[in-house]
Design a protein around this motif. Structure first.
Motif, PDB file in Angstrom:
ATOM      1  N   SER A  22       0.850  -1.189   0.000  1.00 21.60           N
ATOM      2  CA  SER A  22       0.000   0.000   0.000  1.00 21.60           C
ATOM      3  C   SER A  22       0.881   1.233   0.000  1.00 21.60           C
ATOM      4  CB  SER A  22      -0.920   0.007   1.229  1.00 21.60           C
ATOM      5  OG  SER A  22      -0.133   0.104   2.411  1.00 21.60           O
ATOM      6  N   SER A  23       0.298   2.358  -0.377  1.00 24.09           N
ATOM      7  CA  SER A  23       1.062   3.607  -0.357  1.00 24.09           C
ATOM      8  C   SER A  23       0.108   4.788  -0.366  1.00 24.09           C
ATOM      9  CB  SER A  23       1.966   3.704  -1.591  1.00 24.09           C
ATOM     10  OG  SER A  23       1.191   3.844  -2.761  1.00 24.09           O
ATOM     11  N   SER A  27       4.169   7.751   1.815  1.00 23.20           N
ATOM     12  CA  SER A  27       4.511   6.575   2.618  1.00 23.20           C
ATOM     13  C   SER A  27       4.223   5.354   1.759  1.00 23.20           C
ATOM     14  CB  SER A  27       3.745   6.546   3.934  1.00 23.20           C
ATOM     15  OG  SER A  27       2.442   6.069   3.729  1.00 23.20           O
ATOM     16  N   HIS A  28       5.025   4.313   1.907  1.00 28.04           N
ATOM     17  CA  HIS A  28       4.880   3.167   1.008  1.00 28.04           C
ATOM     18  C   HIS A  28       5.421   1.912   1.653  1.00 28.04           C
ATOM     19  CE1 HIS A  28       9.232   3.093  -0.426  1.00 28.04           C
ATOM     20  NE2 HIS A  28       9.171   4.183   0.305  1.00 28.04           N
ATOM     21  N   THR A  29       4.903   0.770   1.180  1.00 30.54           N
ATOM     22  CA  THR A  29       5.420  -0.510   1.636  1.00 30.54           C
ATOM     23  C   THR A  29       6.812  -0.692   1.043  1.00 30.54           C
ATOM     24  OG1 THR A  29       3.181  -1.371   1.648  1.00 30.54           O
ATOM     25  CG2 THR A  29       4.960  -2.989   1.711  1.00 30.54           C
ATOM     26  N   ALA A  30       7.797  -0.793   1.919  1.00 29.70           N
ATOM     27  CA  ALA A  30       9.191  -0.851   1.461  1.00 29.70           C
ATOM     28  C   ALA A  30       9.674  -2.287   1.468  1.00 29.70           C
ATOM     29  CB  ALA A  30      10.065   0.026   2.342  1.00 29.70           C
TER      30      ALA A  30
END
Lengths: 149, 209
Positions: B152-153, B166-169
Protein backbone atom coordinates in the motif's frame (compact mmCIF):
# COMPACT_ATOMS: atom_id res chain seq x y z
CA UNK A 1 44.05 6.10 3.35
CA UNK A 2 41.37 8.20 1.77
CA UNK A 3 37.74 7.70 2.62
CA UNK A 4 38.36 5.29 5.45
CA UNK A 5 36.41 4.53 8.62
CA UNK A 6 35.66 7.75 10.31
CA UNK A 7 35.44 11.39 9.61
CA UNK A 8 36.48 13.02 12.81
CA UNK A 9 35.05 16.42 12.92
CA UNK A 10 34.95 16.80 16.64
CA UNK A 11 37.15 19.03 18.70
CA UNK A 12 36.00 22.19 17.09
CA UNK A 13 36.96 25.30 18.91
CA UNK A 14 34.38 27.87 19.39
CA UNK A 15 35.15 31.29 20.68
CA UNK A 16 32.48 32.93 22.76
CA UNK A 17 34.35 36.11 22.15
CA UNK A 18 33.22 38.82 24.47
CA UNK A 19 30.86 36.57 26.45
CA UNK A 20 32.83 34.06 28.38
CA UNK A 21 36.39 35.09 27.78
CA UNK A 22 38.47 32.09 26.82
CA UNK A 23 37.60 29.75 23.97
CA UNK A 24 35.52 26.68 24.88
CA UNK A 25 36.20 23.26 23.41
CA UNK A 26 33.17 21.81 21.66
CA UNK A 27 32.85 18.22 22.81
CA UNK A 28 30.97 16.70 19.90
CA UNK A 29 32.44 13.89 17.85
CA UNK A 30 31.19 12.64 14.51
CA UNK A 31 32.16 9.20 13.34
CA UNK A 32 31.60 7.34 10.11
CA UNK A 33 29.83 10.14 8.25
CA UNK A 34 28.91 9.29 4.68
CA UNK A 35 26.41 10.34 2.05
CA UNK A 36 24.91 7.86 -0.35
CA UNK A 37 25.78 8.41 -4.01
CA UNK A 38 22.59 9.42 -5.80
CA UNK A 39 21.29 8.13 -9.11
CA UNK A 40 20.70 10.29 -12.15
CA UNK A 41 17.72 12.58 -11.72
CA UNK A 42 17.34 12.08 -7.97
CA UNK A 43 16.55 15.35 -6.24
CA UNK A 44 17.19 14.13 -2.71
CA UNK A 45 20.11 12.59 -0.87
CA UNK A 46 20.89 11.36 2.63
CA UNK A 47 23.77 11.66 5.07
CA UNK A 48 24.44 9.10 7.80
CA UNK A 49 26.79 9.30 10.80
CA UNK A 50 27.19 8.61 14.49
CA UNK A 51 27.20 11.65 16.76
CA UNK A 52 28.48 11.63 20.30
CA UNK A 53 28.41 14.63 22.57
CA UNK A 54 30.39 14.59 25.80
CA UNK A 55 27.77 16.83 27.36
CA UNK A 56 24.01 16.80 26.89
CA UNK A 57 23.16 18.77 23.77
CA UNK A 58 20.90 18.55 20.77
CA UNK A 59 21.32 18.84 17.05
CA UNK A 60 18.92 21.56 15.98
CA UNK A 61 19.73 22.00 12.33
CA UNK A 62 21.94 21.21 9.38
CA UNK A 63 23.04 23.78 6.83
CA UNK A 64 24.24 23.16 3.34
CA UNK A 65 25.44 25.49 0.60
CA UNK A 66 23.28 26.07 -2.47
CA UNK A 67 25.97 24.51 -4.66
CA UNK A 68 25.06 21.20 -3.07
CA UNK A 69 21.35 21.35 -2.28
CA UNK A 70 18.49 23.79 -1.65
CA UNK A 71 18.38 22.78 1.98
CA UNK A 72 19.09 20.09 4.53
CA UNK A 73 16.61 18.71 7.04
CA UNK A 74 16.75 16.07 9.73
CA UNK A 75 14.36 13.23 9.00
CA UNK A 76 13.36 10.00 10.56
CA UNK A 77 12.07 6.95 8.72
CA UNK A 78 9.49 4.94 10.61
CA UNK A 79 8.11 1.56 9.67
CA UNK A 80 5.11 -0.49 10.78
CA UNK A 81 4.69 -4.26 11.06
CA UNK A 82 3.42 -4.55 7.49
CA UNK A 83 6.65 -3.14 6.10
CA UNK A 84 5.13 0.20 5.25
CA UNK A 85 7.57 3.05 5.80
CA UNK A 86 7.28 6.79 5.92
CA UNK A 87 9.59 9.66 6.55
CA UNK A 88 9.02 12.61 8.84
CA UNK A 89 11.00 15.77 9.46
CA UNK A 90 12.27 16.17 13.01
CA UNK A 91 12.98 19.54 14.57
CA UNK A 92 15.86 18.35 16.70
CA UNK A 93 17.76 15.29 17.80
CA UNK A 94 18.68 14.87 21.46
CA UNK A 95 22.32 14.05 22.15
CA UNK A 96 22.49 12.58 25.67
CA UNK A 97 25.91 13.01 27.29
CA UNK A 98 28.36 10.37 26.17
CA UNK A 99 25.78 8.35 24.27
CA UNK A 100 26.37 7.66 20.56
CA UNK A 101 23.37 8.70 18.46
CA UNK A 102 23.14 6.89 15.19
CA UNK A 103 21.91 8.19 11.84
CA UNK A 104 21.58 5.11 9.63
CA UNK A 105 19.68 3.81 6.60
CA UNK A 106 16.04 3.22 7.47
CA UNK A 107 16.25 5.44 10.55
CA UNK A 108 17.41 8.95 11.27
CA UNK A 109 19.19 10.75 8.47
CA UNK A 110 20.06 14.19 7.22
CA UNK A 111 18.07 14.72 4.06
CA UNK A 112 19.53 16.91 1.35
CA UNK A 113 16.62 18.38 -0.58
CA UNK A 114 16.84 19.75 -4.09
CA UNK A 115 20.29 18.49 -5.01
CA UNK A 116 22.10 20.83 -7.40
CA UNK A 117 24.02 17.90 -8.89
CA UNK A 118 23.98 14.17 -8.26
CA UNK A 119 26.22 13.11 -5.38
CA UNK A 120 28.97 11.14 -7.10
CA UNK A 121 30.99 8.43 -5.43
CA UNK A 122 34.38 9.83 -4.41
CA UNK A 123 33.09 13.37 -3.88
CA UNK A 124 33.31 15.05 -0.50
CA UNK A 125 30.60 17.51 0.52
CA UNK A 126 30.52 19.98 3.39
CA UNK A 127 27.65 20.61 5.77
CA UNK A 128 27.35 22.53 9.03
CA UNK A 129 25.75 20.90 12.04
CA UNK A 130 24.03 23.36 14.39
CA UNK A 131 23.98 22.42 18.06
CA UNK A 132 21.78 23.98 20.71
CA UNK A 133 24.62 24.66 23.11
CA UNK A 134 27.73 23.84 21.20
CA UNK A 135 27.41 26.22 18.28
CA UNK A 136 28.32 25.07 14.84
CA UNK A 137 30.33 22.12 13.63
CA UNK A 138 31.72 21.94 10.09
CA UNK A 139 31.58 18.43 8.69
CA UNK A 140 33.18 16.96 5.58
CA UNK A 141 31.22 14.01 4.28
CA UNK A 142 32.54 11.50 1.74
CA UNK A 143 30.10 10.21 -0.87
CA UNK A 144 29.90 6.42 -1.13
CA UNK A 145 27.69 3.83 -2.79
CA UNK A 146 26.96 2.21 0.57
CA UNK A 147 28.07 1.85 4.18
CA UNK A 148 31.73 0.97 4.47
CA UNK A 149 32.14 0.97 0.71
CA UNK B 1 26.96 -38.82 31.76
CA UNK B 2 26.17 -42.53 31.33
CA UNK B 3 27.53 -44.70 28.56
CA UNK B 4 24.02 -45.18 27.09
CA UNK B 5 23.39 -41.50 26.95
CA UNK B 6 26.73 -40.94 25.29
CA UNK B 7 26.02 -43.45 22.53
CA UNK B 8 22.57 -42.06 21.86
CA UNK B 9 24.15 -38.64 21.57
CA UNK B 10 26.58 -40.07 19.03
CA UNK B 11 23.69 -41.46 16.99
CA UNK B 12 21.94 -38.13 17.14
CA UNK B 13 25.09 -36.39 16.00
CA UNK B 14 25.46 -38.74 13.06
CA UNK B 15 21.82 -38.31 12.08
CA UNK B 16 22.21 -34.55 12.23
CA UNK B 17 25.30 -34.75 10.01
CA UNK B 18 23.48 -36.86 7.43
CA UNK B 19 20.55 -34.48 7.49
CA UNK B 20 22.87 -31.53 7.08
CA UNK B 21 24.52 -33.07 4.00
CA UNK B 22 21.33 -34.25 2.29
CA UNK B 23 19.54 -31.12 3.40
CA UNK B 24 21.79 -29.02 1.18
CA UNK B 25 20.22 -30.42 -1.95
CA UNK B 26 16.65 -30.50 -0.68
CA UNK B 27 14.75 -28.46 1.80
CA UNK B 28 17.56 -27.13 4.01
CA UNK B 29 19.24 -23.77 3.63
CA UNK B 30 16.08 -21.73 4.07
CA UNK B 31 15.38 -18.46 2.33
CA UNK B 32 16.40 -15.31 4.19
CA UNK B 33 13.30 -13.41 3.09
CA UNK B 34 9.75 -14.09 4.25
CA UNK B 35 7.02 -16.23 2.77
CA UNK B 36 4.41 -14.06 1.05
CA UNK B 37 0.98 -13.60 2.63
CA UNK B 38 -2.00 -15.46 1.17
CA UNK B 39 -2.28 -16.39 -2.50
CA UNK B 40 0.40 -13.99 -3.67
CA UNK B 41 -0.49 -14.37 -7.33
CA UNK B 42 0.33 -11.26 -9.36
CA UNK B 43 0.66 -12.75 -12.84
CA UNK B 44 -2.64 -11.31 -14.07
CA UNK B 45 -1.78 -7.73 -13.14
CA UNK B 46 -0.13 -5.36 -15.55
CA UNK B 47 0.95 -1.73 -15.44
CA UNK B 48 2.14 0.71 -18.12
CA UNK B 49 5.89 0.58 -18.67
CA UNK B 50 7.20 4.02 -19.64
CA UNK B 51 10.06 4.56 -22.09
CA UNK B 52 11.41 7.93 -23.25
CA UNK B 53 10.10 8.98 -26.65
CA UNK B 54 7.97 5.88 -27.03
CA UNK B 55 4.47 4.84 -26.16
CA UNK B 56 3.70 3.00 -22.97
CA UNK B 57 3.57 -0.75 -23.18
CA UNK B 58 1.79 -3.01 -20.71
CA UNK B 59 4.10 -4.92 -18.40
CA UNK B 60 2.75 -8.04 -16.70
CA UNK B 61 4.23 -9.23 -13.41
CA UNK B 62 5.81 -12.47 -14.59
CA UNK B 63 9.48 -13.37 -14.87
CA UNK B 64 11.08 -14.65 -18.04
CA UNK B 65 11.05 -18.47 -18.20
CA UNK B 66 13.67 -19.83 -15.80
CA UNK B 67 14.28 -16.39 -14.35
CA UNK B 68 13.09 -14.16 -11.53
CA UNK B 69 11.44 -10.77 -11.42
CA UNK B 70 12.21 -8.35 -8.58
CA UNK B 71 9.39 -5.88 -7.94
CA UNK B 72 9.56 -2.77 -5.76
CA UNK B 73 7.07 0.02 -5.06
CA UNK B 74 8.92 3.28 -4.42
CA UNK B 75 9.64 6.79 -5.64
CA UNK B 76 12.71 8.63 -6.87
CA UNK B 77 12.56 11.48 -4.32
CA UNK B 78 12.96 8.89 -1.56
CA UNK B 79 16.43 9.62 -0.16
CA UNK B 80 16.78 6.87 2.42
CA UNK B 81 14.79 3.68 2.06
CA UNK B 82 14.54 3.19 -1.73
CA UNK B 83 18.23 3.88 -2.53
CA UNK B 84 19.25 1.57 0.30
CA UNK B 85 17.25 -1.33 -1.11
CA UNK B 86 18.13 -0.64 -4.74
CA UNK B 87 21.85 -0.29 -4.12
CA UNK B 88 21.83 -3.41 -1.93
CA UNK B 89 20.07 -5.29 -4.73
CA UNK B 90 22.62 -4.00 -7.22
CA UNK B 91 25.36 -5.34 -5.00
CA UNK B 92 23.59 -8.70 -4.63
CA UNK B 93 23.24 -8.97 -8.41
CA UNK B 94 26.95 -8.19 -8.73
CA UNK B 95 27.69 -11.21 -6.54
CA UNK B 96 25.70 -13.47 -8.86
CA UNK B 97 27.94 -12.88 -11.87
CA UNK B 98 26.47 -14.11 -15.16
CA UNK B 99 23.32 -15.40 -13.42
CA UNK B 100 22.27 -11.81 -12.73
CA UNK B 101 21.07 -11.69 -16.35
CA UNK B 102 18.26 -14.03 -15.25
CA UNK B 103 16.91 -11.43 -12.80
CA UNK B 104 14.74 -8.61 -14.11
CA UNK B 105 13.90 -5.52 -12.07
CA UNK B 106 10.56 -3.71 -12.13
CA UNK B 107 10.09 -0.46 -10.17
CA UNK B 108 6.56 0.88 -9.67
CA UNK B 109 6.43 4.55 -8.78
CA UNK B 110 3.95 5.50 -6.09
CA UNK B 111 4.64 9.22 -6.68
CA UNK B 112 2.92 10.25 -9.90
CA UNK B 113 3.44 13.92 -9.03
CA UNK B 114 7.18 13.94 -9.48
CA UNK B 115 8.21 10.70 -11.20
CA UNK B 116 7.73 11.55 -14.84
CA UNK B 117 9.21 9.29 -17.53
CA UNK B 118 12.15 11.70 -17.82
CA UNK B 119 12.91 11.30 -14.12
CA UNK B 120 12.06 7.66 -13.60
CA UNK B 121 13.86 6.03 -16.51
CA UNK B 122 17.36 7.54 -16.01
CA UNK B 123 17.01 6.99 -12.25
CA UNK B 124 16.52 3.25 -12.73
CA UNK B 125 19.12 3.05 -15.48
CA UNK B 126 21.74 4.32 -13.07
CA UNK B 127 21.12 1.23 -10.93
CA UNK B 128 20.27 -1.52 -13.42
CA UNK B 129 20.44 -2.23 -17.13
CA UNK B 130 17.07 -2.85 -18.71
CA UNK B 131 14.95 -2.25 -15.60
CA UNK B 132 11.22 -1.79 -16.16
CA UNK B 133 9.94 1.65 -15.13
CA UNK B 134 6.26 1.25 -14.28
CA UNK B 135 4.02 4.29 -14.04
CA UNK B 136 0.39 3.67 -13.08
CA UNK B 137 -1.79 6.05 -15.10
CA UNK B 138 -4.61 5.99 -12.57
CA UNK B 139 -4.94 5.55 -8.84
CA UNK B 140 -7.05 2.44 -9.55
CA UNK B 141 -4.24 0.83 -11.56
CA UNK B 142 -1.79 1.42 -8.73
CA UNK B 143 -4.24 0.17 -6.11
CA UNK B 144 -4.94 -3.03 -8.07
CA UNK B 145 -1.23 -3.82 -8.34
CA UNK B 146 -0.58 -2.99 -4.70
CA UNK B 147 -3.47 -5.15 -3.52
CA UNK B 148 -2.14 -8.12 -5.51
CA UNK B 149 1.24 -7.77 -3.80
CA UNK B 150 -0.18 -6.92 -0.38
CA UNK B 151 1.40 -3.47 -0.56
CA UNK B 152 0.00 0.00 0.00
CA UNK B 153 1.06 3.61 -0.36
CA UNK B 154 -0.11 7.18 -0.14
CA UNK B 155 1.29 10.20 -1.90
CA UNK B 156 -0.29 13.51 -1.03
CA UNK B 157 0.63 16.99 -2.12
CA UNK B 158 0.68 19.56 0.65
CA UNK B 159 -0.31 23.20 0.14
CA UNK B 160 3.35 24.25 0.13
CA UNK B 161 3.99 22.00 -2.87
CA UNK B 162 5.93 19.31 -1.06
CA UNK B 163 4.79 15.73 -1.47
CA UNK B 164 4.41 13.39 1.48
CA UNK B 165 4.81 9.73 0.61
CA UNK B 166 4.51 6.57 2.62
CA UNK B 167 4.88 3.17 1.01
CA UNK B 168 5.42 -0.51 1.64
CA UNK B 169 9.19 -0.85 1.46
CA UNK B 170 9.31 -4.53 0.60
CA UNK B 171 11.00 -6.25 -2.34
CA UNK B 172 9.16 -9.12 -4.04
CA UNK B 173 10.58 -11.98 -6.12
CA UNK B 174 8.15 -13.30 -8.70
CA UNK B 175 8.48 -16.40 -10.91
CA UNK B 176 7.45 -16.95 -14.53
CA UNK B 177 3.92 -17.95 -13.58
CA UNK B 178 3.37 -14.71 -11.67
CA UNK B 179 3.63 -16.20 -8.22
CA UNK B 180 5.40 -14.28 -5.42
CA UNK B 181 8.06 -16.67 -4.09
CA UNK B 182 9.51 -14.56 -1.31
CA UNK B 183 9.37 -11.03 0.02
CA UNK B 184 12.30 -9.12 1.40
CA UNK B 185 11.75 -6.74 4.32
CA UNK B 186 13.63 -3.46 4.37
CA UNK B 187 17.18 -3.85 5.58
CA UNK B 188 17.87 -7.36 4.27
CA UNK B 189 21.61 -7.44 3.54
CA UNK B 190 23.01 -7.77 0.00
CA UNK B 191 24.52 -11.10 1.07
CA UNK B 192 21.11 -12.43 2.12
CA UNK B 193 19.54 -11.15 -1.10
CA UNK B 194 22.23 -12.92 -3.12
CA UNK B 195 21.61 -16.08 -1.09
CA UNK B 196 17.89 -16.11 -1.91
CA UNK B 197 18.48 -15.27 -5.57
CA UNK B 198 21.05 -18.07 -5.96
CA UNK B 199 18.81 -20.57 -4.28
CA UNK B 200 15.70 -19.67 -6.27
CA UNK B 201 17.62 -19.50 -9.56
CA UNK B 202 19.12 -22.94 -8.88
CA UNK B 203 15.61 -24.30 -8.30
CA UNK B 204 14.50 -22.73 -11.59
CA UNK B 205 17.41 -24.29 -13.50
CA UNK B 206 16.38 -27.66 -12.10
CA UNK B 207 12.88 -27.18 -13.48
CA UNK B 208 14.15 -26.62 -16.98
CA UNK B 209 16.13 -29.87 -17.17
Amino acid sequence: MKGTLAVLAGAVWLAFAGCQGPAVRLPVHVRGAWARATPEGARAGAIYMTLTSEVADSLIGVEVSREIADRAEMHETLGDASGRMSMHPVAGVELPAGEPVEFRPGGRHVMLMGLALPLAEGDTISVDLRLRHGGRLALRVPVRSGPGR
Amino acid sequence: MTRDRRSSLAVLGWAAAVLAVTGCSTAGDRLKGQAPQGEAFVGDVSLPEVRPGREDRPFTFRAEPGGLLFVYFGFTSCPDVCPTTLSDLRRALGELGADSARVEVAFVTVDPYRDTTEVLVPYLASYFTGAHALYPRTQEQLARAETAFGASSTASKRPDGTVEVSHTAVGYLVDETGRVLVQWPFGLSPEDMAHDLRRLLAARSGMEI
